[in-house]
Motif scaffolding. Structure first.
Motif, PDB file in Angstrom:
ATOM      1  N   ALA A 117      47.481  36.983  25.035  1.00  0.00           N
ATOM      2  CA  ALA A 117      47.266  36.675  26.328  1.00  0.00           C
ATOM      3  C   ALA A 117      45.680  36.153  26.673  1.00  0.00           C
ATOM      4  N   LEU A 118      45.742  35.045  27.415  1.00  0.00           N
ATOM      5  CA  LEU A 118      44.477  34.484  27.747  1.00  0.00           C
ATOM      6  C   LEU A 118      44.119  34.453  29.167  1.00  0.00           C
ATOM      7  N   VAL A 119      43.325  35.422  29.881  1.00  0.00           N
ATOM      8  CA  VAL A 119      43.065  35.500  30.966  1.00  0.00           C
ATOM      9  C   VAL A 119      41.622  34.717  31.156  1.00  0.00           C
ATOM     10  N   THR A 120      41.737  33.776  32.309  1.00  0.00           N
ATOM     11  CA  THR A 120      40.237  33.040  32.606  1.00  0.00           C
ATOM     12  C   THR A 120      39.876  33.275  33.892  1.00  0.00           C
ATOM     13  N   ILE A 121      38.576  33.724  34.304  1.00  0.00           N
ATOM     14  CA  ILE A 121      38.254  33.767  35.474  1.00  0.00           C
ATOM     15  C   ILE A 121      37.836  32.300  35.835  1.00  0.00           C
ATOM     16  N   ASN A 122      38.478  31.749  36.825  1.00  0.00           N
ATOM     17  CA  ASN A 122      38.362  30.455  37.255  1.00  0.00           C
ATOM     18  C   ASN A 122      37.678  30.051  38.555  1.00  0.00           C
ATOM     19  N   ARG A 123      36.213  30.577  38.728  1.00  0.00           N
ATOM     20  CA  ARG A 123      35.269  30.026  39.915  1.00  0.00           C
ATOM     21  C   ARG A 123      34.181  29.573  39.329  1.00  0.00           C
ATOM     22  N   PRO A 124      34.062  28.397  38.484  1.00  0.00           N
ATOM     23  CA  PRO A 124      33.004  27.887  37.899  1.00  0.00           C
ATOM     24  C   PRO A 124      32.094  27.571  38.886  1.00  0.00           C
ATOM     25  N   ASP A 125      32.235  27.049  40.369  1.00  0.00           N
ATOM     26  CA  ASP A 125      31.289  26.569  40.972  1.00  0.00           C
ATOM     27  C   ASP A 125      30.360  28.000  41.431  1.00  0.00           C
ATOM     28  N   SER A 126      30.876  29.046  41.050  1.00  0.00           N
ATOM     29  CA  SER A 126      30.135  30.420  41.671  1.00  0.00           C
ATOM     30  C   SER A 126      29.788  30.971  40.406  1.00  0.00           C
ATOM     31  N   LEU A 127      29.827  30.273  39.356  1.00  0.00           N
ATOM     32  CA  LEU A 127      29.507  30.759  37.830  1.00  0.00           C
ATOM     33  C   LEU A 127      30.478  32.308  37.765  1.00  0.00           C
ATOM     34  N   ASN A 128      31.655  32.024  38.238  1.00  0.00           N
ATOM     35  CA  ASN A 128      32.621  33.138  37.910  1.00  0.00           C
ATOM     36  C   ASN A 128      32.210  34.378  38.731  1.00  0.00           C
ATOM     37  N   ALA A 129      31.378  34.402  39.555  1.00  0.00           N
ATOM     38  CA  ALA A 129      31.098  35.736  40.173  1.00  0.00           C
ATOM     39  C   ALA A 129      32.230  36.537  40.868  1.00  0.00           C
ATOM     40  N   LEU A 130      32.090  37.772  40.566  1.00  0.00           N
ATOM     41  CA  LEU A 130      33.189  38.687  40.729  1.00  0.00           C
ATOM     42  C   LEU A 130      33.207  39.302  42.168  1.00  0.00           C
ATOM     43  N   ASN A 131      34.163  38.672  42.931  1.00  0.00           N
ATOM     44  CA  ASN A 131      34.641  39.318  44.534  1.00  0.00           C
ATOM     45  C   ASN A 131      35.929  40.158  44.360  1.00  0.00           C
ATOM     46  N   GLN A 132      36.112  40.442  45.642  1.00  0.00           N
ATOM     47  CA  GLN A 132      37.323  41.294  45.569  1.00  0.00           C
ATOM     48  C   GLN A 132      38.499  41.080  45.259  1.00  0.00           C
ATOM     49  N   GLN A 133      38.838  39.558  45.533  1.00  0.00           N
ATOM     50  CA  GLN A 133      39.905  38.731  45.076  1.00  0.00           C
ATOM     51  C   GLN A 133      40.053  38.717  43.389  1.00  0.00           C
ATOM     52  N   VAL A 134      39.181  38.542  42.947  1.00  0.00           N
ATOM     53  CA  VAL A 134      38.996  38.294  41.408  1.00  0.00           C
ATOM     54  C   VAL A 134      39.161  39.628  40.965  1.00  0.00           C
ATOM     55  N   MET A 135      38.613  40.587  41.406  1.00  0.00           N
ATOM     56  CA  MET A 135      39.009  42.116  40.899  1.00  0.00           C
ATOM     57  C   MET A 135      40.282  42.305  40.938  1.00  0.00           C
ATOM     58  N   ALA A 136      40.808  42.116  42.171  1.00  0.00           N
ATOM     59  CA  ALA A 136      42.192  42.533  42.227  1.00  0.00           C
ATOM     60  C   ALA A 136      43.359  41.573  41.401  1.00  0.00           C
ATOM     61  N   GLU A 137      42.714  40.349  41.368  1.00  0.00           N
ATOM     62  CA  GLU A 137      43.652  39.430  40.279  1.00  0.00           C
ATOM     63  C   GLU A 137      43.493  39.926  38.888  1.00  0.00           C
ATOM     64  N   VAL A 138      42.483  40.399  38.610  1.00  0.00           N
ATOM     65  CA  VAL A 138      42.362  40.710  37.164  1.00  0.00           C
ATOM     66  C   VAL A 138      42.867  42.159  36.778  1.00  0.00           C
ATOM     67  N   ALA A 139      42.943  43.004  37.921  1.00  0.00           N
ATOM     68  CA  ALA A 139      43.485  44.425  37.724  1.00  0.00           C
ATOM     69  C   ALA A 139      44.858  44.061  37.671  1.00  0.00           C
ATOM     70  N   ASP A 140      45.796  43.210  38.259  1.00  0.00           N
ATOM     71  CA  ASP A 140      46.894  42.779  38.275  1.00  0.00           C
ATOM     72  C   ASP A 140      47.443  42.249  37.114  1.00  0.00           C
ATOM     73  N   VAL A 141      46.797  41.444  36.491  1.00  0.00           N
ATOM     74  CA  VAL A 141      47.105  40.691  35.464  1.00  0.00           C
ATOM     75  C   VAL A 141      47.244  41.495  34.292  1.00  0.00           C
ATOM     76  N   PHE A 142      46.176  42.496  34.236  1.00  0.00           N
ATOM     77  CA  PHE A 142      45.948  43.382  33.094  1.00  0.00           C
ATOM     78  C   PHE A 142      47.041  44.190  33.116  1.00  0.00           C
ATOM     79  N   ALA A 143      47.570  44.618  34.294  1.00  0.00           N
ATOM     80  CA  ALA A 143      48.615  45.805  34.560  1.00  0.00           C
ATOM     81  C   ALA A 143      49.918  45.204  34.014  1.00  0.00           C
TER      82      ALA A 143
END
Length: 75
Positions: A17-43
């Motif tokens: 499985a390859l999970v890529t944080i895809n917010r390059p314009d913000s240097l992939n800064a972690l916001n609530q949406q990123v954290m929710a999506e990462v938690a969801d995909v790893f579950a």
């Protein structure tokens, strides 16, 4: 469980499985949406017996810049 993601991409091939944080314009800064999506995909990955290895990476020149300060300003 989310079926599509706005801030990450998810690929699955050959038990990897390859999970890529895809917010390059913000240097992939972690916001609530990123954290929710990462938690969801790893579950999702955790429940999938066809996946043996997971890789988390960032799109562009940074893995993750840390917390998204813009999102935290109102606090």
């Amino acid at each position: 469980m989310m079926s599509t993601y706005d801030t990450i991409t998810f690929e699955h091939s050959n038990r990897i499985a390859l999970v890529t944080i895809n917010r390059p314009d913000s240097l992939n800064a972690l916001n609530q949406q990123v954290m929710a999506e990462v938690a969801d995909v790893f579950a999702r990955i955790d429940r999938d017996k066809d996946i043996a290895v997971s890789v988390l990476t960032g799109e562009g020149r940074a893995f993750a810049a840390g917390a998204d300060i813009k999102e935290m300003q109102p606090q």
